[in-house]
Design an enzyme around this catalytic site. Sequence first.
Site, mmCIF file in Angstrom:
data_model
loop_
_atom_site.group_PDB
_atom_site.id
_atom_site.type_symbol
_atom_site.label_atom_id
_atom_site.label_comp_id
_atom_site.label_asym_id
_atom_site.label_seq_id
_atom_site.Cartn_x
_atom_site.Cartn_y
_atom_site.Cartn_z
ATOM 1 N N ASP A 1 0.886 -1.161 0.000
ATOM 2 C CA ASP A 1 0.000 0.000 0.000
ATOM 3 C C ASP A 1 0.925 1.212 0.000
ATOM 4 O O ASP A 1 1.418 1.621 1.049
ATOM 5 C CB ASP A 1 -0.906 -0.009 1.233
ATOM 6 C CG ASP A 1 -1.847 1.183 1.255
ATOM 7 O OD1 ASP A 1 -2.315 1.595 0.177
ATOM 8 O OD2 ASP A 1 -2.098 1.707 2.354
ATOM 9 N N GLU B 1 -1.041 -1.250 -4.868
ATOM 10 C CA GLU B 1 -2.270 -0.483 -5.101
ATOM 11 C C GLU B 1 -2.045 0.479 -6.258
ATOM 12 O O GLU B 1 -1.061 1.221 -6.272
ATOM 13 C CB GLU B 1 -2.665 0.296 -3.845
ATOM 14 C CG GLU B 1 -3.976 1.038 -4.024
ATOM 15 C CD GLU B 1 -4.418 1.721 -2.752
ATOM 16 O OE1 GLU B 1 -5.050 1.054 -1.913
ATOM 17 O OE2 GLU B 1 -4.112 2.909 -2.603
ATOM 18 N N ASP C 1 -2.750 1.250 6.878
ATOM 19 C CA ASP C 1 -1.899 0.976 5.712
ATOM 20 C C ASP C 1 -1.423 -0.483 5.719
ATOM 21 O O ASP C 1 -1.298 -1.108 4.668
ATOM 22 C CB ASP C 1 -0.674 1.900 5.709
ATOM 23 C CG ASP C 1 -1.047 3.343 5.892
ATOM 24 O OD1 ASP C 1 -1.363 4.003 4.895
ATOM 25 O OD2 ASP C 1 -1.047 3.805 7.051
#
Length: 181
Positions: A7, A68, A141
């Site tokens: 992330d 991501e 996160d």
Amino acid sequence: MRVLGVDPGLTRCGIGVVEGVAGRPLRMLGVGVVRTPADTAIAERLVLVERGIEEWLDTHRPEYVAVERVFSQHNVRTVMGTAQASAVAMLCAARRGLPVALHTPSEVKAAVTGSGRADKAQVGAMVTRLLRLDAPPKPADAADALALAICHIWRAPATNRLQQAVAAHRTTSRTTKGRIT
């Protein structure tokens, strides 16, 4: 299949490693966050992110890296840092010859919770349940990184079948077009 989920972020880059196959219980191998000080120059922060990701790659030896996909935000400064951290993750994986998959936030949310509009708490709760953890990983996160890895494990078989079907269709189309009738 062992997947390192990333992330991306410049201040907090979530990292999570999940192992398993679609349709079977998954296992978390590690979760954490690579942090960089906000008052440090961006170039130095990117080096810190790279070192952190490299350490995770060395320790866990994943077969895939799921990152991501950066999406447009209103805050250009934030999206730039996210994009830069994302590029570092992809570079680290490519340097090792590891396949990289990009998943959108709504794709990940839909895969893990059933809704592409789920909030961070819902994602954390489902990651906790799916990986049979005692508590949701903190900060968010870290949970998001695990969700990325889970999403990739679940989606990879279908994506691979689609890619194989498209490749077979292209091969068939080329052969058919080359024939004289």
